[in-house]
Write an enzyme that holds these catalytic residues in place. Structure first.
Site, PDB file in Angstrom:
ATOM      1  N   THR A  26       0.830  -1.211   0.000  1.00  0.00           N
ATOM      2  CA  THR A  26       0.000   0.000   0.000  1.00  0.00           C
ATOM      3  C   THR A  26       0.860   1.255   0.000  1.00  0.00           C
ATOM      4  O   THR A  26       0.630   2.180  -0.785  1.00  0.00           O
ATOM      5  CB  THR A  26      -0.902   0.025   1.254  1.00  0.00           C
ATOM      6  OG1 THR A  26      -0.090  -0.296   2.378  1.00  0.00           O
ATOM      7  CG2 THR A  26      -2.056  -0.932   1.143  1.00  0.00           C
ATOM      8  N   PHE A 154      -8.097   5.447   4.023  1.00  0.00           N
ATOM      9  CA  PHE A 154      -7.705   4.486   5.058  1.00  0.00           C
ATOM     10  C   PHE A 154      -8.920   3.839   5.718  1.00  0.00           C
ATOM     11  O   PHE A 154      -8.831   3.307   6.825  1.00  0.00           O
ATOM     12  CB  PHE A 154      -6.848   5.196   6.115  1.00  0.00           C
ATOM     13  CG  PHE A 154      -5.533   5.709   5.573  1.00  0.00           C
ATOM     14  CD1 PHE A 154      -4.495   4.834   5.277  1.00  0.00           C
ATOM     15  CD2 PHE A 154      -5.335   7.056   5.336  1.00  0.00           C
ATOM     16  CE1 PHE A 154      -3.283   5.296   4.772  1.00  0.00           C
ATOM     17  CE2 PHE A 154      -4.136   7.534   4.825  1.00  0.00           C
ATOM     18  CZ  PHE A 154      -3.106   6.643   4.539  1.00  0.00           C
ATOM     19  N   CYS A 161      -7.646   1.986   9.116  1.00  0.00           N
ATOM     20  CA  CYS A 161      -6.261   1.502   8.993  1.00  0.00           C
ATOM     21  C   CYS A 161      -5.419   1.885  10.204  1.00  0.00           C
ATOM     22  O   CYS A 161      -5.296   3.059  10.543  1.00  0.00           O
ATOM     23  CB  CYS A 161      -5.631   2.087   7.730  1.00  0.00           C
ATOM     24  SG  CYS A 161      -3.891   1.648   7.584  1.00  0.00           S
TER      25      CYS A 161
HETATM   26  C1  HEM Z   1      -0.888   4.243   1.926  1.00  0.00           C
HETATM   27  C2  HEM Z   1      -0.855   3.235   2.748  1.00  0.00           C
HETATM   28  C3  HEM Z   1      -2.064   2.505   3.278  1.00  0.00           C
HETATM   29  C4  HEM Z   1      -3.364   2.493   2.821  1.00  0.00           C
HETATM   30  C5  HEM Z   1      -3.948   3.243   1.632  1.00  0.00           C
HETATM   31  C6  HEM Z   1      -4.108   1.613   3.708  1.00  0.00           C
HETATM   32  C7  HEM Z   1      -5.481   1.377   3.582  1.00  0.00           C
HETATM   33  C8  HEM Z   1      -6.196   0.593   4.462  1.00  0.00           C
HETATM   34  C9  HEM Z   1      -7.629   0.392   4.398  1.00  0.00           C
HETATM   35  C10 HEM Z   1      -8.583   1.032   3.386  1.00  0.00           C
HETATM   36  C11 HEM Z   1      -7.966  -0.456   5.392  1.00  0.00           C
HETATM   37  C12 HEM Z   1      -9.379  -0.972   5.719  1.00  0.00           C
HETATM   38  C13 HEM Z   1      -9.981  -0.053   6.779  1.00  0.00           C
HETATM   39  C14 HEM Z   1     -11.479  -0.208   6.928  1.00  0.00           C
HETATM   40  O1  HEM Z   1     -12.056  -1.218   6.496  1.00  0.00           O
HETATM   41  O2  HEM Z   1     -12.105   0.714   7.497  1.00  0.00           O
HETATM   42  C15 HEM Z   1      -6.741  -0.813   6.091  1.00  0.00           C
HETATM   43  C16 HEM Z   1      -6.671  -1.672   7.174  1.00  0.00           C
HETATM   44  C17 HEM Z   1      -5.503  -2.050   7.779  1.00  0.00           C
HETATM   45  N1  HEM Z   1      -4.247  -1.556   7.541  1.00  0.00           N
HETATM   46 FE1  HEM Z   1      -3.774  -0.142   6.179  1.00  0.00          FE
HETATM   47  N2  HEM Z   1      -3.262   1.103   4.651  1.00  0.00           N
HETATM   48  C18 HEM Z   1      -2.002   1.621   4.433  1.00  0.00           C
HETATM   49  C19 HEM Z   1      -0.857   1.391   5.188  1.00  0.00           C
HETATM   50  C20 HEM Z   1      -0.773   0.520   6.239  1.00  0.00           C
HETATM   51  C21 HEM Z   1       0.407   0.284   7.040  1.00  0.00           C
HETATM   52  C22 HEM Z   1       1.747   1.010   6.867  1.00  0.00           C
HETATM   53  C23 HEM Z   1       0.085  -0.687   7.951  1.00  0.00           C
HETATM   54  C24 HEM Z   1       0.917  -1.341   9.028  1.00  0.00           C
HETATM   55  C25 HEM Z   1       2.198  -1.223   9.182  1.00  0.00           C
HETATM   56  C26 HEM Z   1      -1.306  -1.039   7.732  1.00  0.00           C
HETATM   57  C27 HEM Z   1      -1.993  -1.992   8.443  1.00  0.00           C
HETATM   58  C28 HEM Z   1      -3.346  -2.199   8.367  1.00  0.00           C
HETATM   59  C29 HEM Z   1      -4.063  -3.175   9.182  1.00  0.00           C
HETATM   60  C30 HEM Z   1      -3.458  -4.118  10.226  1.00  0.00           C
HETATM   61  C31 HEM Z   1      -5.418  -3.065   8.830  1.00  0.00           C
HETATM   62  C32 HEM Z   1      -6.610  -3.844   9.416  1.00  0.00           C
HETATM   63  C33 HEM Z   1      -7.181  -3.028  10.573  1.00  0.00           C
HETATM   64  C34 HEM Z   1      -8.377  -3.719  11.220  1.00  0.00           C
HETATM   65  O3  HEM Z   1      -9.042  -4.513  10.562  1.00  0.00           O
HETATM   66  O4  HEM Z   1      -8.638  -3.433  12.403  1.00  0.00           O
HETATM   67  N3  HEM Z   1      -1.789  -0.286   6.691  1.00  0.00           N
HETATM   68  N4  HEM Z   1      -5.678  -0.147   5.512  1.00  0.00           N
END
Ligand code: HEM
Length: 216
Positions: A26, A154, A161
């Site tokens: 991502t 996010f 996120c």
């Molecule tokens: C530009 C970078 C990123 C984008 C666009 C992004 C986008 C997202 C999105 C759209 C979700 C789903 C949230 C929802 O359903 O409301 C998500 C969940 C998540 N992201 Fe990211 N993310 C990014 C970077 C990261 C990074 C750097 C990490 C960890 C080091 C990360 C870890 C996670 C985790 C663990 C979830 C699941 C959270 C949950 O279900 O409680 N993400 N992300």
């Protein structure tokens, strides 16, 4: 047999895999699209570089106090996340029967939240919804769209996120260091073809020509 509440080694391995996938592709995707956009819009590249040089000088890596001062870069990253959100959609499942916007949604229904479509919706972003215009974020994220949750790269709510601050920090750091040292433009072979392969990718890659500023 009663289920154990203990976290197993396998659980930890699975969590690590999630973090590697959710975090790496991502963020690198965000960097790719932002580099493409800055190569396409040299006037914003110049503005971003002037800001980085003003705040951090020629060589210094931005520190935590510098980051808040990089406002143009923040606007550019937000506009990049709006136009090319690496995660194009997210999903929710209703736990109970619910009413949403006048619709009855039965318990257990899966709802797809189309992040990419929301970000390009003219009703939310105006007629220039498909154009790159970081200035729309100049009054902050809350004022950029006509709807309070029109900007959701996010996700939203309790499962938003967990890595968003880390992702923005990494992207700002990497872009600042690049802008301090290089000018860049699209290679003639670049073909604009965003495509979804789990995340939103440039289908034919992102060939970009970097020129050291010291040689200009
Ligand atoms: C530009 C970078 C990123 C984008 C666009 C992004 C986008 C997202 C999105 C759209 C979700 C789903 C949230 C929802 O359903 O409301 C998500 C969940 C998540 N992201 Fe990211 N993310 C990014 C970077 C990261 C990074 C750097 C990490 C960890 C080091 C990360 C870890 C996670 C985790 C663990 C979830 C699941 C959270 C949950 O279900 O409680 N993400 N992300």
């Amino acid at each position: 047999m009663e289920a154990s509440n203990d976290i197993s080694v396998n659980d930890i391995i699975e969590e690590c895999k999630s973090f590697f996938f959710a975090g790496k592709q991502t963020t690198s995707n965000l960097l790719t699209w932002t580099a493409v956009l800055l190569a396409m819009h040299p006037q914003w590249q110049v503005q971003a570089r002037e800001e980085v040089l003003r705040v951090c000088g020629l060589r210094d890596i931005p520190n935590k106090d510098d980051f808040v001062k990089l406002k143009t870069l923040s606007m550019i990253l937000n506009e990049s996340l709006r136009l090319y959100p690496p995660t194009v959609a997210t999903i929710r499942r209703t736990k109970v029967d619910a009413e949403l916007g006048g619709y009855m949604i039965p318990h257990g229904t899966e709802l797809l939240i189309p992040i990419l479509a929301v970000h390009h919706d003219k009703a939310i972003w105006g007629n220039d919804a498909n154009e790159f215009n970081p200035a729309r974020f100049s009054g902050g994220v809350a004022r950029a769209a006509k709807h309070p949750i029109g900007f959701i790269p996010f996700g939203l709510g309790v499962r938003t996120c967990i890595g968003q601050n880390l992702a923005i920090l990494q992207a700002k750091l990497a872009l600042s260091i690049i802008l301090q040292r290089f000018s860049f433009k699209l290679a003639p072979t670049y073909q604009h073809a965003p495509t979804v392969l789990m995340l939103l990718y440039p289908q034919y890659g992102a060939p970009i020509i970097f020129q050291p500023l010291s040689q200009i």
